[in-house]
Design an enzyme around this catalytic site. Structure first.
Site, PDB file in Angstrom:
ATOM      1  N   ASN A  24      21.130 -12.045  46.224  1.00  0.00           N
ATOM      2  CA  ASN A  24      19.770 -11.523  46.338  1.00  0.00           C
ATOM      3  C   ASN A  24      19.501 -10.498  45.226  1.00  0.00           C
ATOM      4  OD1 ASN A  24      17.257 -11.139  47.410  1.00  0.00           O
ATOM      5  ND2 ASN A  24      17.913  -9.534  48.807  1.00  0.00           N
ATOM      6  N   ASP A  80      26.137  -5.933  39.707  1.00  0.00           N
ATOM      7  CA  ASP A  80      25.708  -5.995  41.109  1.00  0.00           C
ATOM      8  C   ASP A  80      26.895  -6.503  41.943  1.00  0.00           C
ATOM      9  OD1 ASP A  80      24.389  -5.871  43.475  1.00  0.00           O
ATOM     10  OD2 ASP A  80      22.877  -7.371  43.015  1.00  0.00           O
TER      11      ASP A  80
HETATM   12  O1  DOR Z   1      23.204 -10.081  46.833  1.00  0.00           O
HETATM   13  C1  DOR Z   1      23.140  -8.887  47.082  1.00  0.00           C
HETATM   14  N1  DOR Z   1      24.126  -8.248  47.729  1.00  0.00           N
HETATM   15  N2  DOR Z   1      22.037  -8.208  46.699  1.00  0.00           N
HETATM   16  C2  DOR Z   1      21.826  -6.930  47.073  1.00  0.00           C
HETATM   17  O2  DOR Z   1      20.812  -6.381  46.702  1.00  0.00           O
HETATM   18  C3  DOR Z   1      22.801  -6.226  47.944  1.00  0.00           C
HETATM   19  C4  DOR Z   1      24.137  -6.815  47.818  1.00  0.00           C
HETATM   20  C5  DOR Z   1      25.111  -6.376  48.875  1.00  0.00           C
HETATM   21  O3  DOR Z   1      25.161  -5.178  49.180  1.00  0.00           O
HETATM   22  O4  DOR Z   1      25.883  -7.205  49.368  1.00  0.00           O
END
Ligand code: DOR
Length: 428
Positions: A283, A310
């Site tokens: 995400n 990320d």
């Molecule tokens: O894919 C994601 N995982 N997007 C995010 O914004 C948060 C993250 C997570 O904390 O696992």
């Protein structure tokens, strides 16, 4: 203890260095930088000499978007394992997001993280505090206290601040303390609990789609609010062509906005989601070919300031689930460097651009004084890169507790050979 790194090609764009240099390090700081044949003949007899012939030496890489999961989700990752993975990926500093349990929404949680990091981290850890209590988007946190405890920015990453008036207050309050606002741009109503990008592929797979507009309306809103409040805004994990168009335009108008993308957005598209493989569930979601092309163009033309992982490690059980129920996220800290190097190998960016996006700009945006540079007197945070080493990524190579990578089985070229934090070599 002194250290000499000999034979490396040094790339440090801030000082416009792109040539072979011999580096002398004393007491954790850079003590000398010498052209070939110009280094002093007399060296400290205890100095450790590293032969770095054929390697590239850069300022220590900085990943400004990492989930270390501690406190609360130690079964996914810890400060110890996450920073070990960071070092293996070539990073000497990471900024860790606030979606822990408890959420990093107070100085006491921030101090817990910095205290743990002091004892257990092998790279520098810079906490990002929450914008709102419990990431609920309802009440502001105490930014002044959190900044004094060590927070370098605020973000509700993982959750958007849905109320525009609340986001305005976030920006105004953050500005008071000169804190950077890192925005997770997602309109929850438009995202509608979706699982992947909205398009032909989501229809074929029978999964609920998340339209690009879910990201773009929030990017547009936050750019306008940054213009109103004069707050420093950084847009996290940009994935769409439209979002980049808005950011490019805002930058042109002089809005104080920067942004990052992650390697999966320039490497993959929603078409890569086959067999409902949940390692591709992230995400914002993997987008279309056109968006991927726009992300690459944004990296090239400078609209995208930073490449960050990320890094979102999850437990196997959270990914071994039907696509609909699996957790969002990619464990990516170890693949940022080779995947970004692929852009250098294909001529999209230069090695110096890579260093800008993986070190200098994150340092500048987060306000990390003395980082992202190689100059006499600066702290010796350094990354030694083998740009030629080819390997196929195996699950067993992943140092993070989270093995959720869509790049397992992929041929990669280039990786960190060594990292030094304050002149100390970290084993990787
Ligand atoms: O894919 C994601 N995982 N997007 C995010 O914004 C948060 C993250 C997570 O904390 O696992």
């Amino acid at each position: 203890m002194s250290l000499i790194i000999r034979g490396a090609h040094v790339v440090s764009p801030k000082e416009k260095i792109d040539k072979p240099l011999e580096l002398h390090i004393r007491s954790g700081r850079i003590a000398g930088l010498y052209d070939k044949g110009k280094a002093p003949a007399k060296i400290d007899p205890d100095a450790k000499v590293i032969d770095a012939g054929g390697l590239v030496l850069t300022p220590g890489l900085i990943d400004m978007h990492v989930h270390l999961r501690e406190p609360g989700f130690e079964y996914k990752e810890t400060i110890a394992t996450g920073t070990k993975a960071a070092a293996s990926g070539g990073f000497t500093s990471v900024a860790c997001m606030a979606n822990t349990f408890p959420v990093n929404d107070s100085a006491s949680v921030t101090r817990y993280i910095t205290g743990k990091a002091e004892k257990e981290a092998c790279v520098n850890v810079f906490p990002v505090g929450a914008m709102t209590m419990g990431l609920k988007g309802e009440r502001l946190c105490e930014y002044g206290d959190m900044r004094d405890a060590g927070c370098v920015a605020v973000s509700d990453d993982g959750r958007p601040v849905m109320d525009a008036a609340m986001m305005r207050r976030v920006m105004e309050y953050a500005k008071t303390f000169d804190l950077l606002c890192i925005s997770h741009c997602e309109d929850e109503a438009l995202a509608h609990g979706g699982q992947m990008n909205e398009g032909a592929k989501s229809t074929v797979l029978g999964l609920t789609g998340i339209p690009c507009a879910a990201e773009e309306v929030m990017v547009a809103r936050d750019v306008l609010l940054a213009e109103l409040t004069k707050c420093r805004l950084h847009i996290a994990h940009v994935s769409t062509k439209g979002a980049l168009r808005i950011i490019k335009n805002a930058k042109k108008r002089g809005v104080n906005v920067t942004c990052e993308t992650a390697p999966h957005y320039f490497m993959l598209t929603d078409d890569d989601i086959t067999d409902y493989n949940t390692n591709y569930k992230v995400n914002p979601p993997l987008r279309s070919k056109e968006d991927k092309k726009a992300v690459i163009a944004g990296i090239k033309d400078g609209t995208i300031d930073v490449i960050a992982s990320d890094h979102a490690p999850h437990h196997d059980d959270e990914k071994r689930a039907p696509f609909m129920y699996a957790a969002f996220g990619i464990s990516g800290i170890q693949t940022v460097l080779p995947l970004t190097l692929s852009l250098v190998q294909s001529g999209v960016i230069s090695m110096s651009d890579l260093v800008m996006k993986l070190s200098c700009q994150p340092a500048g945006i987060l306000g990390l004084a003395g980082k992202g540079v190689i100059k006499v007197g600066a702290c010796a945070d350094l990354t030694l890169i083998d740009t030629k080493k080819a390997f196929t990524l195996q699950t067993g190579d992943i140092v993070s507790k989270g093995k959720n990578s869509p790049f397992i089985g992929r041929e990669l070229k280039g990786c960190a050979q060594a990292v030094f934090v304050s002149g100390k070599r970290i084993s990787i």
